[in-house]
Design a protein around this motif. Structure first.
Motif, PDB file in Angstrom:
ATOM      1  N   HIS A  51     -15.454 -54.798 -11.958  1.00 24.78           N
ATOM      2  CA  HIS A  51     -15.501 -53.414 -12.444  1.00 24.78           C
ATOM      3  C   HIS A  51     -14.416 -53.179 -13.499  1.00 24.78           C
ATOM      4  CE1 HIS A  51     -15.908 -49.081 -12.493  1.00 24.78           C
ATOM      5  NE2 HIS A  51     -14.612 -48.981 -12.239  1.00 24.78           N
ATOM      6  N   GLN A  52     -13.202 -53.617 -13.209  1.00 19.73           N
ATOM      7  CA  GLN A  52     -12.099 -53.438 -14.158  1.00 19.73           C
ATOM      8  C   GLN A  52     -12.336 -54.239 -15.434  1.00 19.73           C
ATOM      9  OE1 GLN A  52      -9.847 -51.126 -13.667  1.00 19.73           O
ATOM     10  NE2 GLN A  52     -10.585 -50.720 -11.602  1.00 19.73           N
ATOM     11  N   ARG A 109     -13.942 -54.713 -21.206  1.00 17.89           N
ATOM     12  CA  ARG A 109     -14.921 -55.313 -22.131  1.00 17.89           C
ATOM     13  C   ARG A 109     -15.654 -54.230 -22.911  1.00 17.89           C
ATOM     14  NH1 ARG A 109     -19.444 -57.730 -19.269  1.00 17.89           N
ATOM     15  NH2 ARG A 109     -20.656 -56.060 -20.112  1.00 17.89           N
ATOM     16  N   ASP A 110     -16.012 -53.136 -22.236  1.00 16.55           N
ATOM     17  CA  ASP A 110     -16.702 -52.040 -22.915  1.00 16.55           C
ATOM     18  C   ASP A 110     -15.851 -51.430 -24.019  1.00 16.55           C
ATOM     19  OD1 ASP A 110     -18.877 -52.424 -21.264  1.00 16.55           O
ATOM     20  OD2 ASP A 110     -18.496 -50.652 -20.016  1.00 16.55           O
ATOM     21  N   GLN A 111     -14.538 -51.494 -23.864  1.00 20.65           N
ATOM     22  CA  GLN A 111     -13.616 -50.986 -24.878  1.00 20.65           C
ATOM     23  C   GLN A 111     -13.512 -51.966 -26.055  1.00 20.65           C
ATOM     24  OE1 GLN A 111     -12.278 -47.969 -24.658  1.00 20.65           O
ATOM     25  NE2 GLN A 111     -11.160 -48.113 -26.550  1.00 20.65           N
ATOM     26  N   SER A 149     -13.781 -60.459 -24.271  1.00 19.10           N
ATOM     27  CA  SER A 149     -15.066 -61.117 -24.489  1.00 19.10           C
ATOM     28  C   SER A 149     -15.453 -61.822 -23.208  1.00 19.10           C
ATOM     29  CB  SER A 149     -14.971 -62.156 -25.604  1.00 19.10           C
ATOM     30  OG  SER A 149     -14.800 -61.524 -26.832  1.00 19.10           O
ATOM     31  N   MET A 150     -16.738 -61.936 -23.010  1.00 21.67           N
ATOM     32  CA  MET A 150     -17.263 -62.562 -21.801  1.00 21.67           C
ATOM     33  C   MET A 150     -18.207 -63.686 -22.213  1.00 21.67           C
ATOM     34  SD  MET A 150     -19.739 -60.688 -19.058  1.00 21.67           S
ATOM     35  CE  MET A 150     -21.300 -61.079 -19.824  1.00 21.67           C
ATOM     36  N   ARG A 201     -11.934 -63.535 -21.827  1.00 23.12           N
ATOM     37  CA  ARG A 201     -10.759 -63.809 -22.659  1.00 23.12           C
ATOM     38  C   ARG A 201     -10.437 -62.549 -23.455  1.00 23.12           C
ATOM     39  NH1 ARG A 201     -14.833 -65.971 -25.597  1.00 23.12           N
ATOM     40  NH2 ARG A 201     -14.892 -65.509 -27.802  1.00 23.12           N
ATOM     41  N   ALA A 202      -9.199 -62.444 -23.844  1.00 24.74           N
ATOM     42  CA  ALA A 202      -8.745 -61.275 -24.610  1.00 24.74           C
ATOM     43  C   ALA A 202      -9.233 -61.388 -26.043  1.00 24.74           C
ATOM     44  CB  ALA A 202      -7.233 -61.185 -24.562  1.00 24.74           C
ATOM     45  N   ASN A 203      -9.705 -60.287 -26.585  1.00 25.32           N
ATOM     46  CA  ASN A 203     -10.174 -60.227 -27.973  1.00 25.32           C
ATOM     47  C   ASN A 203      -9.092 -59.804 -28.940  1.00 25.32           C
ATOM     48  OD1 ASN A 203     -12.811 -60.996 -27.865  1.00 25.32           O
ATOM     49  ND2 ASN A 203     -13.625 -58.937 -27.752  1.00 25.32           N
TER      50      ASN A 203
END
Length: 116
Positions: A71-72, A77-79, A83-84, A94-96
């Protein structure tokens, strides 16, 4: 409404006009800070500065359930901050935003020096 006479009418008008122009973006900015105002989500972002992790590993780092962790991760990711990728049944994150993560690390350093 304030009953005191406005002393700097031009300045007040300029500030008021600026707020009206920015008012459209303020809800988005509030959402941005709301997401960063959660310790769990900050831990996720800092954990992912170490590199890509699967959901299970993030859950172990946070000592949360996979469902709560997912959920978190979805909120971040929505923000657009994460990246998934899917690899079979495994989901990795991973961080974008290197700029966001650098800003978070810089802020953390400032807080560390301030609270010593």
């Amino acid at each position: 409404m304030c009953n005191v006479t406005c002393f700097e009418q031009e300045k007040v008008a300029r500030v008021k006009a600026g707020l009206v122009a920015e008012q459209k973006l303020l809800p988005q900015l509030a959402e941005f800070y709301k997401l960063l105002g959660n310790t769990t989500r900050l831990k996720i972002l800092f954990a992912l500065t170490q590199g890509e992790l699967c959901v299970c590993d993030v859950a172990h780092v946070l000592e949360l359930t996979v469902a709560a962790t997912s959920h978190q991760l979805k909120l971040l990711r929505d923000q657009g901050w994460l990246s998934m990728r899917n690899d079979g049944k495994m989901v990795y994150y991973r961080a974008n935003s290197g700029e966001l993560l650098k800003a978070l690390h810089d802020d953390l350093k400032i807080l560390e020096t301030r609270w010593r």
